[in-house]
Design an enzyme around this catalytic site. Structure first.
Site: not given
Ligand code: MRU
Length: 353
Positions: A53, A203, A244, A255
């Site tokens: 995010a 990830q 997010d 996520k």
């Molecule tokens: O789909 P992504 O890889 O963008 O999802 C990322 C996440 O869910 C992270 O945990 C969230 O964005 C926080 S990042 C500091």
């Protein structure tokens, strides 16, 4: 605070363009993609070359500037009209991370409020994108350090379980959840990170472990379904995840799989923390039911690598995020301090003060 060794910056302004670490190629390849145009930035966000995010927010801010730079008119109203179209394009990329919309609003506000020529507005937009980048880094340092006050004081060093990647790669640098990990490690209070692999995009397996290895932070990879078992065995002291979008009541989208992690944490009495900048809090939403949840290509779940793993005739559902209800969250760690989920409004008061 000083930058840690091996600091990773996923979004860099360099020679009049934006360099993005191509996160789709890690950990096997550490490569950069050079972005010159707003449409290329939109594509990079959609295809997850840049993801997480806060990093999406920073990339979006630069995307707005790149779009502004492409506008050829000297007429202020026409310029602002075109800039709204750039904003529209960027808004279509990923729906859940509110930092994207937050960055667009801030950039548009800057454009409307800047007096002077179109060239003056463009320069101010570049400055603002760079400010957003720099501020996010400082925010992550503050989140990491604010978390130190709530880490349990035990003679043993702590183990922290995290989900997805909320690290340097997902922010301007340092990370939110991994910022907490980094600060704890720096203070000699961390024994080990457990990283959920984070199906389907992995990830955790690909990015979180990579970041930890870069800095010599001990890391153990587990699959998502192993968390409850690890907790039952007493392997996990606390859970820290990113977010997010957080609604005003403290419900937090993160996520997919975060919600089930919060449920098993509750069942095992393991504190469950969300670490996020205040730019991730959407005070316009009273609760998490109103958070838009991105659905991604089913290919992400019916293929492993290039191999199709399901028979034909199967239907698919691939939500990329879920919402953890506030009652499962022990506390939310922000740059302005640590808040009970129901007391997030206080963070705004502190921001103004
Ligand atoms: O789909 P992504 O890889 O963008 O999802 C990322 C996440 O869910 C992270 O945990 C969230 O964005 C926080 S990042 C500091």
């Amino acid at each position: 605070m000083n930058s840690p060794i091996n600091q990773v910056y996923p979004v860099i302004w360099h020679n009049d363009s934006v360099l993005l670490i191509d996160q789709t190629r890690l950990p096997n390849e550490y490569a950069f993609v050079e972005i010159h145009r707003s449409s290329d930035m939109a594509r990079a966000i959609k295809t997850m070359i840049v993801r997480g995010a806060p990093a999406i927010g920073v990339a979006t801010a630069y995307g707005m500037y790149l779009g502004a730079r492409e506008i050829e008119t000297n007429n202020r109203d026409q310029f602002l009209n075109h800039l709204e179209k750039v904003a529209e394009l960027l808004r279509t990329t990923r729906p859940t991370a509110v930092n994207l919309f937050w960055a667009i609003s801030r950039m548009l506000k800057t454009a409307y409020e800047t007096l002077g020529t179109v060239e003056d507005i463009k320069q101010t937009l570049l400055n603002t994108a760079q400010d957003i980048n720099a501020e996010d880094l400082q925010t992550c340092y503050a989140i990491g350090d604010n978390a130190l006050t709530l880490l349990p004081e035990t003679p043993e060093k702590l183990t922290i379980l995290t989900h997805c990647n909320a690290g340097a790669l997902a922010t301007a640098g340092y990370g939110t959840a991994l910022g907490v990990v980094r600060s704890a490690f720096r203070e000699g209070r961390l024994a080990r990170v457990f990283a959920d692999e984070t199906r389907p995009r992995l990830q955790g397996a690909k990015l979180t472990t990579w970041e930890c290895v870069q800095e010599g932070i001990p890391v153990t990879l587990i699959t998502d379904s192993m968390a409850a078992h690890c907790m039952k065995q007493g392997l996990i002291d606390i859970v820290v995840v990113g977010a997010d979008r957080i609604a005003a009541n403290g419900d937090a989208a993160n996520k997919i799989g975060t919600y089930s992690l919060a449920l098993v944490s509750k069942a095992h009495n393991v504190p469950f923390y969300v670490a996020a900048p205040l730019s991730t809090v959407d005070f316009s939403l009273s609760d998490g039911n109103k958070i838009p949840i991105e659905e991604r290509d089913p290919e992400e779940i019916y293929k492993v690598g290039d191999t199709v793993i399901t028979p034909t005739g199967v239907e698919f559902y691939n939500p990329a995020f879920d919402v953890t209800p506030a009652e499962l969250i022990t506390a939310i760690i922000t740059e302005n301090g640590v808040f009970a989920p129901g007391e997030l409004a206080k963070s705004q008061l502190q921001q103004v003060a």
